[in-house]
Design an enzyme around this catalytic site. Sequence first.
Site, mmCIF file in Angstrom:
data_model
loop_
_atom_site.group_PDB
_atom_site.id
_atom_site.type_symbol
_atom_site.label_atom_id
_atom_site.label_comp_id
_atom_site.label_asym_id
_atom_site.label_seq_id
_atom_site.Cartn_x
_atom_site.Cartn_y
_atom_site.Cartn_z
ATOM 1 N N ASP A 122 -1.670 2.821 1.152
ATOM 2 C CA ASP A 122 -2.302 2.668 0.029
ATOM 3 C C ASP A 122 -2.089 4.017 -0.707
ATOM 4 O O ASP A 122 -2.731 4.878 -1.011
ATOM 5 C CB ASP A 122 -3.819 2.592 0.168
ATOM 6 C CG ASP A 122 -4.489 1.942 -1.177
ATOM 7 O OD1 ASP A 122 -4.614 0.535 -1.410
ATOM 8 O OD2 ASP A 122 -4.991 2.704 -1.910
ATOM 9 N N GLU A 124 -1.679 6.605 -4.259
ATOM 10 C CA GLU A 124 -2.271 6.603 -5.531
ATOM 11 C C GLU A 124 -1.329 7.157 -6.397
ATOM 12 O O GLU A 124 -0.412 7.761 -6.096
ATOM 13 C CB GLU A 124 -3.528 7.830 -5.415
ATOM 14 C CG GLU A 124 -4.643 7.405 -4.482
ATOM 15 C CD GLU A 124 -5.275 5.898 -5.103
ATOM 16 O OE1 GLU A 124 -5.453 5.960 -6.345
ATOM 17 O OE2 GLU A 124 -5.820 5.383 -4.114
ATOM 18 N N ALA A 125 -1.533 6.940 -7.576
ATOM 19 C CA ALA A 125 -0.387 7.066 -8.415
ATOM 20 C C ALA A 125 -1.135 7.653 -10.142
ATOM 21 O O ALA A 125 -2.023 7.264 -10.296
ATOM 22 C CB ALA A 125 0.375 5.764 -8.755
ATOM 23 N N ASP A 222 1.546 -1.642 -4.002
ATOM 24 C CA ASP A 222 1.953 -0.358 -3.258
ATOM 25 C C ASP A 222 3.212 -0.365 -2.932
ATOM 26 O O ASP A 222 4.188 0.576 -3.488
ATOM 27 C CB ASP A 222 1.206 -0.397 -1.907
ATOM 28 C CG ASP A 222 -0.412 0.003 -2.391
ATOM 29 O OD1 ASP A 222 -0.509 1.239 -2.440
ATOM 30 O OD2 ASP A 222 -1.010 -0.983 -2.074
ATOM 31 N N HIS A 281 -10.910 5.200 -4.125
ATOM 32 C CA HIS A 281 -9.815 5.403 -4.804
ATOM 33 C C HIS A 281 -9.076 6.651 -4.283
ATOM 34 O O HIS A 281 -8.158 7.235 -4.736
ATOM 35 C CB HIS A 281 -10.084 5.663 -6.072
ATOM 36 C CG HIS A 281 -10.695 4.457 -6.945
ATOM 37 N ND1 HIS A 281 -10.212 3.188 -6.899
ATOM 38 C CD2 HIS A 281 -11.943 4.431 -7.556
ATOM 39 C CE1 HIS A 281 -10.806 2.297 -7.437
ATOM 40 N NE2 HIS A 281 -12.033 3.099 -7.817
ATOM 41 N N ASP A 286 -9.129 4.594 1.058
ATOM 42 C CA ASP A 286 -8.865 3.375 0.912
ATOM 43 C C ASP A 286 -7.970 3.063 2.288
ATOM 44 O O ASP A 286 -8.223 1.731 2.828
ATOM 45 C CB ASP A 286 -7.992 3.359 -0.256
ATOM 46 C CG ASP A 286 -8.876 3.176 -1.492
ATOM 47 O OD1 ASP A 286 -10.018 3.305 -1.450
ATOM 48 O OD2 ASP A 286 -8.261 3.258 -2.659
#
Length: 337
Positions: A122, A124-125, A222, A281, A286
């Site tokens: 998962d 994060e961006a 993702d 988040h 996550d």
Amino acid sequence: MESLKETSQPANKTSTSGGDQEEQCCPNASCEKNEEQDPPSPKQGDFSDPVYKEIAMANGAINRMNRDEMRAKCVELKLDARGVKDVLRKRLKSYYKRQKLMHSTAADGNRHAYFDYICVVDFEATCEENNPPDYLHEIIEFPIVLIDTCTLEIVDSFQEYVKPVVNPELSEFCVKLTGITQKMVDEAKTFNQVLKQAVSWLQEKELGTKYKYTFLTDGSWDMGKFLRTQCKLSQIRFPQFARKWINIRKSYGNFYKVARTQTKLICMLENLGMHYDGRPHSGLDDSRNIARIAIHMLKDGCQLRVNECMHSGEPRSVPISAPIEGALAPQMPKKRD
């Protein structure tokens, strides 16, 4: 990155425009929609064993139970009694099916797990509160949580933060959403370096060589959006080993027969009688919570299988009739020409 996925994620493809030919998931690309598909009906004679009549009778009895009766039966059978009615019903049906098949020759095709390990990812961006249509999301956290499908436990994890290049300054919204600070990404390695570390970690686990494995994500973004965009920005080809994965939202909806609106991360946890553990988040947290859902589904009798792949630069559904294949042995992708 749950909030972004909930508001923006299409059902079966991302907003990414076309792709390279090498990004096909298979030579003939026989992908099709399967979000609402059940496994095909067996041919005549497949269910000739009398045990299936017993299973049907047990299912009928379970269908007539109310929630309290199903919870009491779960307690009696020493099963998890948490969850909404649909979850309890599926749990009991799966239990009785496994028990009856265990003592029947009809069990032969039902004992083998599809994969030895499942890697939950998962990302994060980078993000803004209101992302413009052409906004380029750069991966800033790369987590993997490893599930052993034999022990049904989380056995290891990998996590690295990633330095963004196109948008090196994180927005205030992004920092608040993910908990990832500017200092964290400033001190982090580039995506290419982190991907190389992840590949080495997977290789050390002998995944794709000694053990059969696959990836699992919470939706299509993702792999289909974040990883694909990042690979283009980093001027490398999309990793061959990550071209197919399990979209747990589809698996959950199909297995428990619930609407797509009930397949968000928090909804899945709550419907299974669980609460989110950690910081929402956070990519690693996550991933761990997604892994908890996957483990719960495996315990309830769900045989998680690959249901999405990357084809021509877009995520596509994999037909239920496709052969069960593990991901390729992890290798660092080549640079783009």
